[in-house]
Design a protein around this motif. Structure first.
Motif, PDB file in Angstrom:
ATOM      1  N   GLN A 271       0.084   1.984  -4.486  1.00 12.94           N
ATOM      2  CA  GLN A 271      -0.254   3.499  -3.897  1.00 12.94           C
ATOM      3  C   GLN A 271      -1.388   3.967  -4.642  1.00 12.94           C
ATOM      4  O   GLN A 271      -1.152   4.013  -5.928  1.00 12.94           O
ATOM      5  CB  GLN A 271       0.853   4.398  -3.631  1.00 12.94           C
ATOM      6  N   ASP A 272      -2.521   4.551  -4.198  1.00  9.64           N
ATOM      7  CA  ASP A 272      -3.326   5.316  -5.018  1.00  9.64           C
ATOM      8  C   ASP A 272      -2.728   6.280  -5.734  1.00  9.64           C
ATOM      9  O   ASP A 272      -1.792   7.207  -4.932  1.00  9.64           O
ATOM     10  CB  ASP A 272      -4.452   5.979  -4.217  1.00  9.64           C
ATOM     11  N   GLY A 273      -2.950   6.715  -6.897  1.00  8.28           N
ATOM     12  CA  GLY A 273      -2.599   7.702  -7.672  1.00  8.28           C
ATOM     13  C   GLY A 273      -1.258   7.553  -8.370  1.00  8.28           C
ATOM     14  O   GLY A 273      -0.716   8.414  -9.097  1.00  8.28           O
ATOM     15  N   PHE A 274      -0.543   6.329  -8.086  1.00  9.57           N
ATOM     16  CA  PHE A 274       0.669   6.014  -8.943  1.00  9.57           C
ATOM     17  C   PHE A 274       0.466   5.707 -10.503  1.00  9.57           C
ATOM     18  O   PHE A 274      -0.550   5.217 -10.966  1.00  9.57           O
ATOM     19  CB  PHE A 274       1.190   4.742  -8.521  1.00  9.57           C
ATOM     20  N   VAL A 275       1.274   6.215 -11.218  1.00  4.03           N
ATOM     21  CA  VAL A 275       1.374   6.442 -12.542  1.00  4.03           C
ATOM     22  C   VAL A 275       2.638   5.519 -13.158  1.00  4.03           C
ATOM     23  O   VAL A 275       2.442   4.615 -13.932  1.00  4.03           O
ATOM     24  CB  VAL A 275       1.241   7.900 -13.313  1.00  4.03           C
ATOM     25  N   ALA A 276       3.733   6.026 -12.745  1.00 10.65           N
ATOM     26  CA  ALA A 276       5.092   5.502 -13.440  1.00 10.65           C
ATOM     27  C   ALA A 276       6.279   5.872 -12.693  1.00 10.65           C
ATOM     28  O   ALA A 276       6.221   6.868 -11.950  1.00 10.65           O
ATOM     29  CB  ALA A 276       5.188   6.099 -14.758  1.00 10.65           C
ATOM     30  N   ARG A 277       7.317   4.891 -12.793  1.00 16.32           N
ATOM     31  CA  ARG A 277       8.676   5.331 -12.084  1.00 16.32           C
ATOM     32  C   ARG A 277       9.653   5.079 -12.902  1.00 16.32           C
ATOM     33  O   ARG A 277       9.873   3.922 -13.669  1.00 16.32           O
ATOM     34  CB  ARG A 277       8.501   4.405 -10.835  1.00 16.32           C
ATOM     35  N   HIS A 278      10.716   5.903 -12.942  1.00 12.78           N
ATOM     36  CA  HIS A 278      12.029   5.682 -13.569  1.00 12.78           C
ATOM     37  C   HIS A 278      13.112   5.845 -12.606  1.00 12.78           C
ATOM     38  O   HIS A 278      12.986   7.093 -11.875  1.00 12.78           O
ATOM     39  CB  HIS A 278      12.008   6.618 -14.601  1.00 12.78           C
ATOM     40  N   LEU A 279      14.173   5.163 -12.438  1.00 10.78           N
ATOM     41  CA  LEU A 279      15.486   5.170 -11.669  1.00 10.78           C
ATOM     42  C   LEU A 279      16.549   5.185 -12.499  1.00 10.78           C
ATOM     43  O   LEU A 279      16.788   4.221 -13.221  1.00 10.78           O
ATOM     44  CB  LEU A 279      15.331   4.069 -10.448  1.00 10.78           C
ATOM     45  N   SER A 280      17.542   6.122 -12.486  1.00 11.93           N
ATOM     46  CA  SER A 280      18.724   6.059 -13.078  1.00 11.93           C
ATOM     47  C   SER A 280      19.907   6.461 -12.486  1.00 11.93           C
ATOM     48  O   SER A 280      19.779   6.948 -11.059  1.00 11.93           O
ATOM     49  CB  SER A 280      18.403   6.980 -14.161  1.00 11.93           C
ATOM     50  N   CYS A 281      21.090   6.061 -12.802  1.00 15.12           N
ATOM     51  CA  CYS A 281      22.156   6.601 -11.996  1.00 15.12           C
ATOM     52  C   CYS A 281      23.236   7.175 -12.901  1.00 15.12           C
ATOM     53  O   CYS A 281      23.467   6.524 -13.978  1.00 15.12           O
ATOM     54  CB  CYS A 281      22.672   5.345 -11.142  1.00 15.12           C
TER      55      CYS A 281
END
Length: 101
Positions: free
Chosen positions: A36-46
């Protein structure tokens, strides 16, 4: 520093999938987001009580909203979307003020 948008989503899972299964399936969300345009980073936690927290960094709020408008119709994400308890979803967009790596 550019003030990016942070999309924070909290949610719980339905009983249809274990946390480990969801984490593996959620890699498809990363694949989607990276395109996707403009995506920088992703973090997923639980957390220990099953609350999932997702932080996605976008260049702009508009980029975050554009990606969100597509996520529900992306066939590769169907398994993940069905595993999430929709009643538990809380979404926030905030402005990034400090980032340290």
């Amino acid at each position: 520093m550019t003030k990016h948008t942070i999309e924070t989503v909290t949610f719980k899972l339905n009983d249809s999938m274990s946390g480990d299964e969801f984490a593996k399936a959620a890699e498809a969300i990363t694949d989607f987001a990276q395109k996707q345009d403009g995506f920088v980073a992703r973090h997923l936690s639980c957390s220990d009580d099953g609350l999932w927290v997702e932080h996605v960094e976008w260049e702009t709020l508009e980029a975050a909203q554009a990606a969100a408008s597509k996520i529900g119709s992306e066939p590769a994400l169907e398994t993940c979307m069905k595993a999430i308890d929709g009643r538990s979803v809380v979404l926030h967009h905030t402005t990034l003020e400090i980032s340290v790596n």
